[in-house]
Design a protein around this motif. Structure first.
Motif: not given
Length: 195
Positions: A137-142, A144-154, A183-188
Motif C-alpha cells: 500500500x505504501x509502495x502504491x501511494x509513492x 515508484x516502479x523502483x520501489x515496486x521492483x525492490x519490494x516485489x523482489x523482497x 523515498x521522495x516521489x517528486x524527485x523520482x
C-alpha cells in the motif's frame, strides 16, 4: 527480472534492454561454465523440483519440508508453539518423514509465511500478511516502479526462503523499509521526466 524486461520494452529503452540481456547472458554463461561454482550447481544441475532423484541431480525437498512445517502448524493452529519449541517440533516431523538431510542440518521452512505460521500460528500468519499489505500500500501511494521492483523482489525471496530468519535477510528487510520511508516521489518523477 520479468517486470524489469517488460518495463524496458514498454518504455522503449532498447539500449538498456540489450545491455540487460547481454549482462544476464554473460553471468549465466559464467555460472554455467565455471568449475566448482555454487551458482551453476544450484541453478543448472541440482534443482530438481518435479522429478525423482537421478544420478545427475537430487530431488529438491522443499515441498516435503513445507509439509513438515504445516504439520507443526496443525498441532498449534492459533498461537503456535513459539520460537523456543518450534524447531524441535519441526525436527521431530523431519524424523517422522525420514528426511535425514533436513533433520541433521536443522532446516527451516524455506518460506517465510510458513515459518511464521508454524511458529506463531494464525496470529503470526495474519501479522505477516498485514505486513506486506501495508508495504505494498505504501509502495502504491509513492507510485515508484523502483520501489515496486525492490519490494516485489523482497516478497518473492520470502516465498522461497525464510529470509527473516537469517541475518542477511534482516539487512535486506531494513534496506527495503529504509527505501520506503525515505523515498521522495517528486524527485523520482523529475528524474524519470529528464530521461
Amino acid at each position: 527480472m520479468f517486470f524489469g524486461i517488460i518495463f524496458l520494452i514498454l518504455k522503449k529503452k532498447i539500449l538498456w534492454l540489450t545491455a540487460f540481456i547481454a549482462l544476464l547472458s554473460l553471468l549465466g554463461g559464467y555460472a554455467y561454465f565455471t568449475e566448482k561454482n555454487f551458482l551453476r550447481d544450484r541453478f543448472f544441475k541440482s534443482v530438481n523440483v518435479f522429478e525423482n532423484e537421478t544420478i545427475f541431480s537430487k530431488k529438491d525437498g522443499r515441498f516435503d519440508r513445507l509439509e513438515a512445517s504445516y504439520e507443526v502448524f496443525k498441532q498449534f493452529p492459533f498461537v503456535g508453539p513459539g520460537a523456543a519449541s518450534e524447531d524441535l517440533l519441526r525436527k521431530k516431523q523431519y524424523y517422522i518423514n525420514r528426511d535425514s538431510e533436513a533433520y541433521n542440518e536443522n532446516y527451516n521452512a524455506h518460506n517465510q509465511f510458513m515459518e511464521y505460521l508454524s511458529t506463531y500460528g494464525i496470529l503470526g500468519g495474519l501479522a505477516y500478511i498485514l505486513f506486506f499489505v501495508v508495504i505494498f500500500k505504501t509502495v502504491f501511494r509513492k507510485r515508484s516502479f523502483f520501489l515496486f521492483f525492490a519490494t516485489g523482489c523482497f516478497f518473492v525471496a520470502n516465498l522461497t526462503e525464510s529470509l527473516l530468519e537469517r541475518s542477511w535477510g534482516v539487512v535486506i528487510y531494513i534496506l527495503v523499509i529504509m527505501l520506503l520511508v525515505t523515498w521522495e516521489g517528486n524527485r523520482n518523477n523529475k528524474l524519470l521526466q529528464n530521461e
